[in-house]
Design a protein around this motif. Structure first.
Motif, PDB file in Angstrom:
ATOM      1  N   ALA A  70      39.538  31.855 -11.103  1.00 45.92           N
ATOM      2  CA  ALA A  70      38.546  31.622 -10.050  1.00 45.92           C
ATOM      3  C   ALA A  70      37.357  30.844 -10.595  1.00 45.92           C
ATOM      4  O   ALA A  70      36.819  29.956  -9.921  1.00 45.92           O
ATOM      5  N   ALA A  71      36.939  31.161 -11.816  1.00 45.88           N
ATOM      6  CA  ALA A  71      35.805  30.465 -12.421  1.00 45.88           C
ATOM      7  C   ALA A  71      36.132  28.995 -12.637  1.00 45.88           C
ATOM      8  O   ALA A  71      35.298  28.109 -12.387  1.00 45.88           O
ATOM      9  N   MET A  72      37.343  28.711 -13.092  1.00 48.57           N
ATOM     10  CA  MET A  72      37.722  27.328 -13.344  1.00 48.57           C
ATOM     11  C   MET A  72      37.751  26.539 -12.033  1.00 48.57           C
ATOM     12  O   MET A  72      37.225  25.423 -11.955  1.00 48.57           O
ATOM     13  N   ARG A  73      38.323  27.118 -11.019  1.00 48.33           N
ATOM     14  CA  ARG A  73      38.470  26.389  -9.760  1.00 48.33           C
ATOM     15  C   ARG A  73      37.128  26.232  -9.042  1.00 48.33           C
ATOM     16  O   ARG A  73      36.882  25.211  -8.390  1.00 48.33           O
ATOM     17  N   ARG A  74      36.252  27.235  -9.134  1.00 49.55           N
ATOM     18  CA  ARG A  74      34.920  27.085  -8.532  1.00 49.55           C
ATOM     19  C   ARG A  74      34.159  25.928  -9.180  1.00 49.55           C
ATOM     20  O   ARG A  74      33.447  25.175  -8.502  1.00 49.55           O
ATOM     21  N   ALA A  75      34.309  25.797 -10.492  1.00 49.28           N
ATOM     22  CA  ALA A  75      33.532  24.794 -11.217  1.00 49.28           C
ATOM     23  C   ALA A  75      34.049  23.377 -11.013  1.00 49.28           C
ATOM     24  O   ALA A  75      33.264  22.424 -11.024  1.00 49.28           O
ATOM     25  N   LEU A  76      35.360  23.217 -10.798  1.00 46.65           N
ATOM     26  CA  LEU A  76      35.960  21.890 -10.883  1.00 46.65           C
ATOM     27  C   LEU A  76      36.589  21.378  -9.599  1.00 46.65           C
ATOM     28  O   LEU A  76      36.948  20.204  -9.517  1.00 46.65           O
ATOM     29  N   SER A  77      36.740  22.208  -8.591  1.00 46.21           N
ATOM     30  CA  SER A  77      37.477  21.773  -7.408  1.00 46.21           C
ATOM     31  C   SER A  77      36.581  21.139  -6.363  1.00 46.21           C
ATOM     32  O   SER A  77      35.364  21.333  -6.353  1.00 46.21           O
ATOM     33  N   MET A  78      37.193  20.358  -5.498  1.00 46.22           N
ATOM     34  CA  MET A  78      36.555  19.850  -4.288  1.00 46.22           C
ATOM     35  C   MET A  78      37.627  19.748  -3.210  1.00 46.22           C
ATOM     36  O   MET A  78      38.818  19.648  -3.511  1.00 46.22           O
TER      37      MET A  78
ATOM     38  N   VAL B 253      25.417  27.846  -9.048  1.00 48.89           N
ATOM     39  CA  VAL B 253      25.300  26.451  -9.475  1.00 48.89           C
ATOM     40  C   VAL B 253      25.741  25.504  -8.364  1.00 48.89           C
ATOM     41  O   VAL B 253      25.127  24.457  -8.148  1.00 48.89           O
ATOM     42  N   GLU B 254      26.788  25.857  -7.646  1.00 50.63           N
ATOM     43  CA  GLU B 254      27.303  24.973  -6.614  1.00 50.63           C
ATOM     44  C   GLU B 254      26.252  24.688  -5.550  1.00 50.63           C
ATOM     45  O   GLU B 254      26.143  23.559  -5.052  1.00 50.63           O
ATOM     46  N   GLN B 255      25.464  25.686  -5.210  1.00 49.29           N
ATOM     47  CA  GLN B 255      24.448  25.514  -4.180  1.00 49.29           C
ATOM     48  C   GLN B 255      23.109  25.050  -4.739  1.00 49.29           C
ATOM     49  O   GLN B 255      22.411  24.244  -4.120  1.00 49.29           O
ATOM     50  N   GLU B 256      22.737  25.536  -5.897  1.00 50.03           N
ATOM     51  CA  GLU B 256      21.383  25.308  -6.418  1.00 50.03           C
ATOM     52  C   GLU B 256      21.302  24.276  -7.528  1.00 50.03           C
ATOM     53  O   GLU B 256      20.197  23.844  -7.882  1.00 50.03           O
ATOM     54  N   GLY B 257      22.451  23.910  -8.120  1.00 48.41           N
ATOM     55  CA  GLY B 257      22.395  23.036  -9.286  1.00 48.41           C
ATOM     56  C   GLY B 257      21.919  23.808 -10.507  1.00 48.41           C
ATOM     57  O   GLY B 257      21.848  25.039 -10.509  1.00 48.41           O
TER      58      GLY B 257
ATOM     59  N   LEU C 147      26.200  31.931 -15.225  1.00 52.94           N
ATOM     60  CA  LEU C 147      25.078  31.835 -14.298  1.00 52.94           C
ATOM     61  C   LEU C 147      25.329  32.667 -13.040  1.00 52.94           C
ATOM     62  O   LEU C 147      24.412  33.298 -12.497  1.00 52.94           O
ATOM     63  N   ARG C 148      26.555  32.681 -12.570  1.00 50.86           N
ATOM     64  CA  ARG C 148      26.885  33.502 -11.400  1.00 50.86           C
ATOM     65  C   ARG C 148      26.621  34.977 -11.688  1.00 50.86           C
ATOM     66  O   ARG C 148      26.067  35.703 -10.849  1.00 50.86           O
ATOM     67  N   ARG C 149      27.001  35.406 -12.900  1.00 50.49           N
ATOM     68  CA  ARG C 149      26.746  36.801 -13.278  1.00 50.49           C
ATOM     69  C   ARG C 149      25.257  37.102 -13.327  1.00 50.49           C
ATOM     70  O   ARG C 149      24.839  38.240 -13.103  1.00 50.49           O
TER      71      ARG C 149
END
Length: 473
Positions: free
Chosen positions: A320-328, A175-179, A168-170
């Protein structure tokens, strides 16, 4: 609301360790483990009987700890199934190697919340080493992120979450901002013989149902059908492949499928719940040719590796993709400034140090021992298949390339009757399934203790039970 009295505080008893209680639990555990090679595999009591024996009413004043442990061990044992038996083939479950069990006891005793690298450096160090070894053993890209999840399903979810957000980023959607609502639709494509947990993990990730493409007679994805489906649409896309079909044990043609998927801009995930470990065997590595071309991989150390439950493994090339999706992150959490915190690789913040038993097994076996374990499982499956094929009326339906054996008798009723009779006999457990619109009895060889002798004993037991069925017909 009344305040806590000083007397209550003063009289509270805190015991960090009780030698006798631990010894009591150890004796019960040891008795169970010693019984596994010869005990009947199915449970002897059902849920309601066990609940009645334990006692359903919550006590008002409680029981002494030793009585609690005695009650638990004695009354629960008849309701336990001997999953650790070397003749348990009911599902791809595996058993527990002694070194892994001992390490797991330490994990529980240490009681580390292993989500933060700086706070539990001992646990993080062990898991990071285990992750590096896994990448090396499986021939996967060094530097990939390795997360230890609760099981294969949640490992798949972690990988699909990273895949979802990245494709989706590509496409220009955050997703983080818009869902997910309002964003581009993701096509996720899988073979018709994928495991059902792929659908479940995708549903958790909000991907909906897959677009299904054809598989061959052994369950391998048809690359031409995949390429045609990829060409039929546009937009973000995820392709799911499989290392180890649940019925045949077959492996998808990774090199060709990954090439077709990447030419279409797709993210490729490989579900290798039990089959990914074939890459660690020089004798069986050819089954996984092209595996490293994918973008993410998931497996379960409890299956082929035989560590205790609660050890799925999620591997993602794009860290980077893994950490963007799963981190807080939060001000009260002391986030690491080096590498990544363990919680950034799985869908958990609080987590036990579940990667430690995997480290223990890998350290214990080494490269050669792990290859020997995998070869032993596959070899035992071959012995079982060859032996069962010689029995009257038995048909082996799959090409036995790894650890799965599927058999059928003359009709569905006879096949199902054999499974029922094996359950009642108790020496061997193999469960029914449906494959190619036939009832089958499936032998999943995934216990570290299943060797040539146990495989031959399995064939003899099936021959005996089948003979009894024929005689009683």
């Amino acid at each position: 609301m009344p305040e806590t009295s000083e007397e209550a505080v003063r009289t509270a008893e805190v015991e960090t360790y009780d030698d006798e209680l631990m010894e009591q639990a150890h004796r019960a555990a040891a008795a169970w483990l010693r019984s596994l090679p010869e005990r009947a595999i199915p449970p002897r009591m059902g849920v309601d009987d066990v609940a009645d024996a334990l006692g359903r009413a919550l006590p008002e004043t409680g029981e002494p700890a030793d009585e609690v442990i005695a009650r638990l061990a004695e009354q629960t044992e008849p309701g336990l199934i001997a999953i650790g038996s070397p003749r348990f083939y009911g599902w791809v479950i595996g058993g527990t190697q002694p070194v892994a069990l001992a390490a797991d006891w330490l994990v529980s005793a240490w009681d580390q919340n292993a989500g933060l690298r700086l706070i539990t450096p001992g646990a993080a160090a062990v898991e990071e080493i285990a992750g590096e070894w896994i990448l090396d053993l499986l021939g996967l890209p060094s530097g990939s992120d390795v997360g230890f999840a609760t099981g294969a399903t949640m490992a798949q979810f972690a990988c699909l979450a990273a895949a979802r957000d990245e494709v989706l980023r590509r496409a220009g959607w955050d997703v983080e901002q818009e869902g997910l609502a309002g964003g581009p639709r993701i096509r996720w494509i899988a073979g018709e013989e994928r495991h059902g947990t792929m659908d479940l993990a995708a549903r958790y990730a909000g991907l909906g149902a897959p677009t299904v493409v054809a598989s061959d007679e052994q369950g391998r994805i048809d690359v031409d059908a995949l390429a045609a489906e990829l060409a039929a649409g546009t937009g973000p896309v995820i392709v799911a492949l499989q290392a180890g079909n649940i019925h045949s044990g077959a492996f998808d043609p990774f090199a060709e499928a990954c090439r077709a998927a990447h030419e279409a801009g797709a993210w490729v995930h490989v579900d290798g719940a039990f089959g990914l470990w074939a890459a660690a065997s020089p004798r069986l590595r050819h089954l996984t040719a092209g595996l490293a071309d994918a973008d993410s991989w998931s497996t379960d150390a409890h299956k082929t590796l035989s560590v205790p439950y609660d050890c799925g493994i999620a591997i993602v090339r794009d860290v980077a993709a893994m950490r963007r999706a799963l981190s807080m992150h939060a001000s009260y959490l002391q986030a690491t400034t080096v590498g990544a915190d363990p919680h950034e690789k799985v869908a958990e913040l609080s987590r036990r140090a579940r990667g430690i038993p995997t480290w223990a097994v890998l350290r214990h076996l080494g490269r050669e021992g792990l290859a020997g374990l995998i070869d032993r499982l596959a070899g035992s499956a071959k012995i079982i298949a060859d032996g069962l094929r010689e029995l009257p009326g038995v048909e082996v339906l799959n090409e036995v390339v790894f650890t799965q054996v599927c058999i059928a008798l003359e009709d569905d009723a006879a096949t199902e009757a054999l499974s029922t009779a094996l359950w009642e006999d108790g020496e061997v457990l193999a469960m029914t399934s449906r494959w190619h619109d036939r009832a089958v009895v499936r032998f999943s060889v995934s216990n570290w203790g299943t060797d040539a002798a146990q495989a031959r004993r399995t064939v003899d037991a099936v021959a005996r039970v089948l003979g009894e069925l024929r005689a009683g017909a």
